[in-house]
Design a protein around this motif. Structure first.
Motif, PDB file in Angstrom:
ATOM      1  N   GLN A   1      -2.365  -1.755  -2.103  1.00  0.00           N
ATOM      2  CA  GLN A   1      -3.793  -1.449  -2.164  1.00  0.00           C
ATOM      3  C   GLN A   1      -4.007  -0.193  -3.001  1.00  0.00           C
ATOM      4  N   GLN A   2      -4.745  -0.336  -4.080  1.00  0.00           N
ATOM      5  CA  GLN A   2      -5.067   0.786  -4.950  1.00  0.00           C
ATOM      6  C   GLN A   2      -6.559   0.728  -5.276  1.00  0.00           C
TER       7      GLN A   2
ATOM      8  N   VAL B   1      -0.735  -6.037  -8.254  1.00  0.00           N
ATOM      9  CA  VAL B   1       0.659  -6.479  -8.315  1.00  0.00           C
ATOM     10  C   VAL B   1       1.518  -5.347  -8.843  1.00  0.00           C
ATOM     11  N   ILE B   2       2.448  -4.849  -8.015  1.00  0.00           N
ATOM     12  CA  ILE B   2       3.285  -3.708  -8.428  1.00  0.00           C
ATOM     13  C   ILE B   2       4.776  -4.051  -8.473  1.00  0.00           C
TER      14      ILE B   2
ATOM     15  N   LEU C   1      -4.449 -11.962 -10.450  1.00  0.00           N
ATOM     16  CA  LEU C   1      -4.506 -10.654  -9.801  1.00  0.00           C
ATOM     17  C   LEU C   1      -4.182  -9.582 -10.835  1.00  0.00           C
ATOM     18  N   PRO C   2      -4.727  -8.373 -10.673  1.00  0.00           N
ATOM     19  CA  PRO C   2      -4.458  -7.310 -11.647  1.00  0.00           C
ATOM     20  C   PRO C   2      -3.028  -6.806 -11.579  1.00  0.00           C
ATOM     21  N   LEU C   3      -2.510  -6.440 -12.734  1.00  0.00           N
ATOM     22  CA  LEU C   3      -1.155  -5.917 -12.859  1.00  0.00           C
ATOM     23  C   LEU C   3      -1.191  -4.396 -12.793  1.00  0.00           C
ATOM     24  N   GLY C   4      -0.217  -3.812 -12.097  1.00  0.00           N
ATOM     25  CA  GLY C   4      -0.158  -2.365 -12.001  1.00  0.00           C
ATOM     26  C   GLY C   4       1.261  -1.879 -11.829  1.00  0.00           C
ATOM     27  N   VAL C   5       1.412  -0.700 -11.270  1.00  0.00           N
ATOM     28  CA  VAL C   5       2.716  -0.118 -10.920  1.00  0.00           C
ATOM     29  C   VAL C   5       2.556   0.565  -9.562  1.00  0.00           C
ATOM     30  N   PRO C   6       3.657   0.784  -8.835  1.00  0.00           N
ATOM     31  CA  PRO C   6       3.545   1.431  -7.527  1.00  0.00           C
ATOM     32  C   PRO C   6       3.018   2.851  -7.631  1.00  0.00           C
TER      33      PRO C   6
ATOM     34  N   ALA D   1       9.641   6.570   2.023  1.00  0.00           N
ATOM     35  CA  ALA D   1       9.861   5.585   3.077  1.00  0.00           C
ATOM     36  C   ALA D   1       8.607   5.472   3.932  1.00  0.00           C
ATOM     37  N   GLY D   2       8.313   4.255   4.399  1.00  0.00           N
ATOM     38  CA  GLY D   2       7.162   4.030   5.254  1.00  0.00           C
ATOM     39  C   GLY D   2       5.901   3.619   4.543  1.00  0.00           C
ATOM     40  N   GLN D   3       5.931   3.564   3.201  1.00  0.00           N
ATOM     41  CA  GLN D   3       4.753   3.100   2.462  1.00  0.00           C
ATOM     42  C   GLN D   3       4.561   1.603   2.685  1.00  0.00           C
ATOM     43  N   SER D   4       3.306   1.165   2.741  1.00  0.00           N
ATOM     44  CA  SER D   4       2.984  -0.222   3.065  1.00  0.00           C
ATOM     45  C   SER D   4       2.760  -1.062   1.815  1.00  0.00           C
ATOM     46  N   TYR D   5       3.323  -2.273   1.819  1.00  0.00           N
ATOM     47  CA  TYR D   5       3.163  -3.229   0.732  1.00  0.00           C
ATOM     48  C   TYR D   5       2.920  -4.614   1.327  1.00  0.00           C
ATOM     49  N   THR D   6       2.253  -5.478   0.569  1.00  0.00           N
ATOM     50  CA  THR D   6       2.079  -6.875   0.963  1.00  0.00           C
ATOM     51  C   THR D   6       2.960  -7.749   0.089  1.00  0.00           C
ATOM     52  N   VAL D   7       3.731  -8.618   0.719  1.00  0.00           N
ATOM     53  CA  VAL D   7       4.608  -9.542   0.016  1.00  0.00           C
ATOM     54  C   VAL D   7       4.087 -10.955   0.239  1.00  0.00           C
ATOM     55  N   ALA D   8       4.047 -11.761  -0.827  1.00  0.00           N
ATOM     56  CA  ALA D   8       3.551 -13.131  -0.713  1.00  0.00           C
ATOM     57  C   ALA D   8       4.502 -14.098  -1.410  1.00  0.00           C
TER      58      ALA D   8
END
Length: 257
Positions: A207-208, A214-215, A129-134, A140-147
């Protein structure tokens, strides 16, 4: 050796789940993933009986948490074949961020909880998966996926080893040093979706431009209302301050991103 490694996974799961430790896998009914996220998340086992998640960010480069790769231990990647039989694959070398503070992570404080593992060979059936930053500004309230590959039921080692993922939202005051995530349906008032034993080092994605990037990595977890356990808060180390170290280390190892 494969049987020994699997036994260690189960033993480590039951032991770790009984005490308060960094990032205790996804509990609360998280969905199994066999998509691009599922193909990127891997299982890391240590010679001292610990197990963690990691993410392929290049064919032979794995991102994980620094507290997953303690000095003095050796590490292997567990790869399952079509019959779900485990194979142990070699790790060529390991590096954790020089500013990592183990005591800080145990206390849920921010630290450079980031590590890299270089593999001897690419993993069949897996993809990076591609590497990035947030994305900033943080709020507060921003959405992220955790695996992760951790346990789906706290204390049940047999429920681990399968990649699961969940959508969580940031709470409190997220920032460059640490992001705390919560299940929006339970908001930490009762048990919900969240990291658990074995999810440490798993990817935190955002999602970007229409793709999963990956952030951050999973660093710790709590139970509901910040009690010991899982299903409350999920602590994340964002890569904002550490991406350059990752790129430099990868380049020095001859695996530029």
């Amino acid at each position: 050796m494969a049987r020994i490694a699997v036994a260690r996974i189960a033993i480590a799961s039951s032991l770790i789940a009984s005490i308060s430790v960094p990032a205790s896998a996804l509990v609360g009914g998280a969905a199994v993933r066999d998509d691009e996220i599922g193909r990127a998340v891997i299982t890391i086992v240590g010679s001292r009986g610990n197990f963690c998640s990691g993410t392929l960010i290049a064919p032979t480069l794995v991102l994980s948490a620094a507290h997953c790769v303690t000095p003095g231990a050796s590490y292997k990647i567990v790869l399952y074949d079509a019959q779900r039989q485990p194979q142990l694959l070699a790790v060529k070398r390991v590096a954790d961020h020089p500013q990592f503070n183990a005591q800080g992570i145990k206390a849920h404080r921010a630290s450079a909880d980031v590590a890299l593992l270089q593999l001897a060979d690419p993993l069949p059936g897996k993809a990076a998966l591609p590497l990035g930053v947030p994305t900033e500004p943080f709020a507060a309230g921003q959405s992220y996926t955790v695996a992760g590959i951790g346990v789906a039921v706290r204390g049940d080692g047999k429920s681990g080893g399968t990649v699961r993922a969940a959508s969580l939202v940031s709470t409190s005051h997220p920032g460059k040093l640490q992001i705390r995530l919560v299940d929006p349906a339970t908001e930490n008032t009762r048990d919900g979706l969240g990291a658990c034993t074995g999810d440490s080092g798993g990817p935190v994605l955002q999602q970007q431009n229409g793709r999963n990037v990956v952030i951050g990595v999973v660093s710790w977890s709590t139970g509901a209302k910040n009690a010991a356990g899982c299903g409350g808060l999920t602590g994340v180390t964002p890569l904002t301050l550490y991406r350059d170290w990752i790129l430099q280390t990868a380049r020095a190892w001859g695996t530029p991103l």
